[in-house]
Design an enzyme around this catalytic site. Structure first.
Site, short mmCIF file in Angstrom:
data_model
loop_
_atom_site.label_atom_id
_atom_site.label_comp_id
_atom_site.label_asym_id
_atom_site.label_seq_id
_atom_site.Cartn_x
_atom_site.Cartn_y
_atom_site.Cartn_z
N SER A 1 0.83 -1.21 0.00
CA SER A 1 0.00 0.00 0.00
C SER A 1 0.86 1.26 0.00
CB SER A 1 -0.91 -0.01 1.23
OG SER A 1 -0.13 -0.10 2.41
N CYS B 1 2.17 -6.39 1.54
CA CYS B 1 1.20 -5.75 2.43
C CYS B 1 0.39 -6.83 3.16
CB CYS B 1 0.28 -4.88 1.60
SG CYS B 1 -0.93 -3.98 2.57
N GLU C 1 5.61 5.96 10.63
CA GLU C 1 5.76 6.88 9.50
C GLU C 1 6.25 8.24 9.97
OE1 GLU C 1 2.52 6.77 6.71
OE2 GLU C 1 3.01 4.67 6.25
N1 DGL Z 1 1.01 -2.18 4.52
C1 DGL Z 1 -0.02 -2.27 5.53
C2 DGL Z 1 0.05 -3.66 6.19
O1 DGL Z 1 1.06 -4.34 6.16
C3 DGL Z 1 0.12 -1.18 6.58
C4 DGL Z 1 -0.16 0.21 6.05
C5 DGL Z 1 -1.59 0.42 5.57
O2 DGL Z 1 -2.53 0.32 6.39
O3 DGL Z 1 -1.76 0.66 4.37
O4 DGL Z 1 -0.92 -4.10 6.75
#
Ligand code: DGL
Length: 275
Positions: free
Chosen positions: A14, A76, A153
């Site tokens: 994401s 992700c 972040e």
């Molecule tokens: N990349 C997402 C995960 O690993 C975390 C960031 C998001 O919520 O987009 O769940």
């Protein structure tokens, strides 16, 4: 099992968080080229519905395939948990997600068959980790930790506020019948950056399983190559060609991405995926 001499691996996330998975892949599989897609314009996925995440993820992985990806890694956790089947159905190449490798590693690491998984709201609500672990005979407690992504972040990986937040989440997770759980699965791309802090905050007897690491091992298995054990030398890494695609600003991606990847991020192209 796929056997591609020098594969081009597509990594999807994401946003920038999946660079922790790319980092693990570079450590274990330096003799590959990588395409990374970060859907930064549409993150976070962790608070979105399964239908929306599936729609976004399928568009992104199609883009990676159209640009030469011969194997796809869904870095992700949220996209893997909510949309893995849809992604697989629409893919022409092999797809590896983070949930199954994470569950495998946790099942190996747990001696008392009790595991805690932390992740986004959406990952936890999907119970994808629960299903994967219960299928391996493990009792699971899942705990959503939605404040951790924005704190990472923000760069607050060693901040007292983050430590306090993590203490609250983990004390809730390790309460009552989950008190003696002996494995903590990091079920979110951002959490590897919190590993030192979580190590301090988690009970001493707990083993931390990083699904990024487990996924890199699984990908090596799919490619029928021996993963390299231990961190790669910087010169070994330089062999890989890395190309990045981001749906929001390329500059922002470079700046934030370097922290997650652990070295400078170059060659970023801005992509506008039409709805
Ligand atoms: N990349 C997402 C995960 O690993 C975390 C960031 C998001 O919520 O987009 O769940």
């Amino acid at each position: 099992m796929t056997s591609i001499r020098r594969p081009t691996i597509g990594v999807f996330d994401s946003g920038v968080g999946g660079l922790t998975v790319l980092r693990a892949l570079l450590d274990r599989i330096p003799n590959a080229d990588y395409l990374y897609f970060g859907d930064t314009a549409r993150l976070p996925y962790g608070s979105k519905s399964a239908a929306t995440v599936a729609h976004y993820a399928v568009g992104a992985v199609n883009y990676l395939q159209d640009h030469g990806a011969e194997l796809l890694v869904i870095a992700c956790n949220t996209a893997t948990a909510l949309a893995f089947d849809e992604i697989k159905v629409g893919s022409r190449v092999e797809v590896v997600g983070v949930v199954e490798p994470g569950a495998d590693a946790a099942a190996h690491a747990s001696t008392n068959r009790r595991v805690i998984v932390i992740g986004t709201e959406a990952t936890v609500a999907s119970h994808a980790y629960r299903r994967a672990l219960e299928a391996r005979g493990i009792t699971v407690r899942e705990k959503a930790c939605p404040l951790l992504v924005p704190l990472v972040e923000e760069g607050w990986t060693e901040h007292p506020v983050t430590e306090q937040v993590a203490r609250i989440y983990l004390s809730e997770a390790f309460a009552e019948d989950a008190r003696d759980a002996d494995v903590l699965v990091l079920g979110c791309t951002h959490y590897p950056l919190l590993k030192p802090l979580l190590r301090r905050v988690a009970p001493d007897h707990v083993t931390i399983v990083d699904s990024a690491e487990s996924t890199a091992h699984a990908v090596a298995g799919h490619l029928a190559i021996d993963p390299i054990h231990g961190p790669a030398e910087p010169e070994r890494r330089s062999d890989s060609r890395l190309r990045f695609f981001a749906t929001d600003s390329a500059e922002k991606f470079k700046k934030m991405g370097a922290r997650f990847l652990g070295h400078p991020v170059e060659d970023v192209v801005h992509v506008d995926l039409k709805e």
